[in-house]
Write a protein that holds these residues in place. Structure first.
Motif, PDB file in Angstrom:
ATOM      1  N   THR A  48     -21.958  30.028  10.723  1.00 38.60           N
ATOM      2  CA  THR A  48     -21.443  30.278   9.089  1.00 38.60           C
ATOM      3  C   THR A  48     -21.598  28.889   8.550  1.00 38.60           C
ATOM      4  O   THR A  48     -21.628  28.852   7.215  1.00 38.60           O
ATOM      5  CB  THR A  48     -19.819  30.544   9.121  1.00 38.60           C
ATOM      6  OG1 THR A  48     -19.195  29.774   9.498  1.00 38.60           O
ATOM      7  CG2 THR A  48     -19.735  32.048   9.584  1.00 38.60           C
ATOM      8  N   THR A  50     -24.389  27.218   8.485  1.00 40.11           N
ATOM      9  CA  THR A  50     -25.847  26.971   8.150  1.00 40.11           C
ATOM     10  C   THR A  50     -25.844  26.762   6.657  1.00 40.11           C
ATOM     11  O   THR A  50     -25.283  27.462   6.047  1.00 40.11           O
ATOM     12  CB  THR A  50     -26.528  28.380   8.488  1.00 40.11           C
ATOM     13  OG1 THR A  50     -26.524  28.450   9.854  1.00 40.11           O
ATOM     14  CG2 THR A  50     -27.861  28.142   8.381  1.00 40.11           C
ATOM     15  N   GLU A  51     -27.072  25.983   6.164  1.00 42.80           N
ATOM     16  CA  GLU A  51     -27.025  25.748   4.696  1.00 42.80           C
ATOM     17  C   GLU A  51     -27.683  26.851   4.264  1.00 42.80           C
ATOM     18  O   GLU A  51     -29.105  26.844   3.962  1.00 42.80           O
ATOM     19  CB  GLU A  51     -27.596  24.581   4.579  1.00 42.80           C
ATOM     20  CG  GLU A  51     -26.727  23.056   4.902  1.00 42.80           C
ATOM     21  CD  GLU A  51     -27.538  21.609   4.718  1.00 42.80           C
ATOM     22  OE1 GLU A  51     -28.419  21.709   3.908  1.00 42.80           O
ATOM     23  OE2 GLU A  51     -26.926  20.773   5.456  1.00 42.80           O
ATOM     24  N   LEU A  52     -27.025  27.788   3.742  1.00 50.51           N
ATOM     25  CA  LEU A  52     -27.496  28.813   3.162  1.00 50.51           C
ATOM     26  C   LEU A  52     -27.578  28.760   1.467  1.00 50.51           C
ATOM     27  O   LEU A  52     -26.906  27.794   1.025  1.00 50.51           O
ATOM     28  CB  LEU A  52     -26.937  30.418   3.367  1.00 50.51           C
ATOM     29  CG  LEU A  52     -26.762  30.608   4.730  1.00 50.51           C
ATOM     30  CD1 LEU A  52     -25.765  31.904   5.062  1.00 50.51           C
ATOM     31  CD2 LEU A  52     -28.083  30.943   5.297  1.00 50.51           C
ATOM     32  N   GLU A  56     -24.914  33.222  -0.754  1.00 50.62           N
ATOM     33  CA  GLU A  56     -25.529  34.049   0.174  1.00 50.62           C
ATOM     34  C   GLU A  56     -24.283  34.421   1.118  1.00 50.62           C
ATOM     35  O   GLU A  56     -23.465  33.409   1.505  1.00 50.62           O
ATOM     36  CB  GLU A  56     -26.475  33.636   0.940  1.00 50.62           C
ATOM     37  CG  GLU A  56     -27.210  34.417   1.880  1.00 50.62           C
ATOM     38  CD  GLU A  56     -28.305  34.067   2.581  1.00 50.62           C
ATOM     39  OE1 GLU A  56     -28.929  34.313   3.648  1.00 50.62           O
ATOM     40  OE2 GLU A  56     -29.389  33.466   1.711  1.00 50.62           O
ATOM     41  N   GLU A  58     -21.904  34.437   4.276  1.00 46.03           N
ATOM     42  CA  GLU A  58     -22.065  33.727   5.536  1.00 46.03           C
ATOM     43  C   GLU A  58     -21.564  34.751   6.655  1.00 46.03           C
ATOM     44  O   GLU A  58     -22.166  34.796   7.658  1.00 46.03           O
ATOM     45  CB  GLU A  58     -21.240  32.519   5.729  1.00 46.03           C
ATOM     46  CG  GLU A  58     -21.892  31.500   5.047  1.00 46.03           C
ATOM     47  CD  GLU A  58     -21.664  31.186   3.699  1.00 46.03           C
ATOM     48  OE1 GLU A  58     -20.893  32.030   2.878  1.00 46.03           O
ATOM     49  OE2 GLU A  58     -22.130  30.181   2.917  1.00 46.03           O
ATOM     50  N   TYR A  61     -24.771  36.939   7.316  1.00 43.85           N
ATOM     51  CA  TYR A  61     -25.638  36.034   8.260  1.00 43.85           C
ATOM     52  C   TYR A  61     -25.157  35.999   9.700  1.00 43.85           C
ATOM     53  O   TYR A  61     -25.916  36.069  10.513  1.00 43.85           O
ATOM     54  CB  TYR A  61     -25.587  34.720   7.330  1.00 43.85           C
ATOM     55  CG  TYR A  61     -26.656  33.820   8.116  1.00 43.85           C
ATOM     56  CD1 TYR A  61     -28.168  33.969   8.068  1.00 43.85           C
ATOM     57  CD2 TYR A  61     -26.062  32.728   8.832  1.00 43.85           C
ATOM     58  CE1 TYR A  61     -28.674  33.053   8.771  1.00 43.85           C
ATOM     59  CE2 TYR A  61     -26.838  31.640   9.444  1.00 43.85           C
ATOM     60  CZ  TYR A  61     -28.248  31.975   9.495  1.00 43.85           C
ATOM     61  OH  TYR A  61     -29.309  31.164  10.036  1.00 43.85           O
TER      62      TYR A  61
END
Length: 84
Positions: A48, A50-52, A56, A58, A61
């Protein structure tokens, strides 16, 4: 420590130095949930961060289940045993 302390330190994006989604959302909504991490959820919880792109999901994802909170607007992680 006595009393016990819960520390929270949201980061900035390493790619561009901007605030990550978590602090942006907290500043906007003025509330948040702290979800406890277990050994079983550690890898998914780490995903969670992660640089989305902004907005978006998380939860989706990382394969975690969002759960509506009872007092605040922010959603909780169903797989977490404890929520603050």
């Amino acid at each position: 420590a006595k009393p016990m302390i819960v520390a929270f330190s949201p980061m900035i994006k390493s790619s561009n130095g901007e605030l990550k989604d978590t602090p942006r959302n907290i500043l906007r909504e003025k509330e948040f949930v702290v979800n406890f991490v277990t050994e079983e959820t550690l890898d998914k919880i780490n995903m969670t961060s992660t640089e989305l792109p902004y907005g978006e999901d998380e939860f989706k994802y990382a394969g975690l289940t969002p759960l509506e909170s009872e007092v605040v607007k922010a959603r909780r992680i169903k797989e977490s045993p404890i929520h603050f």
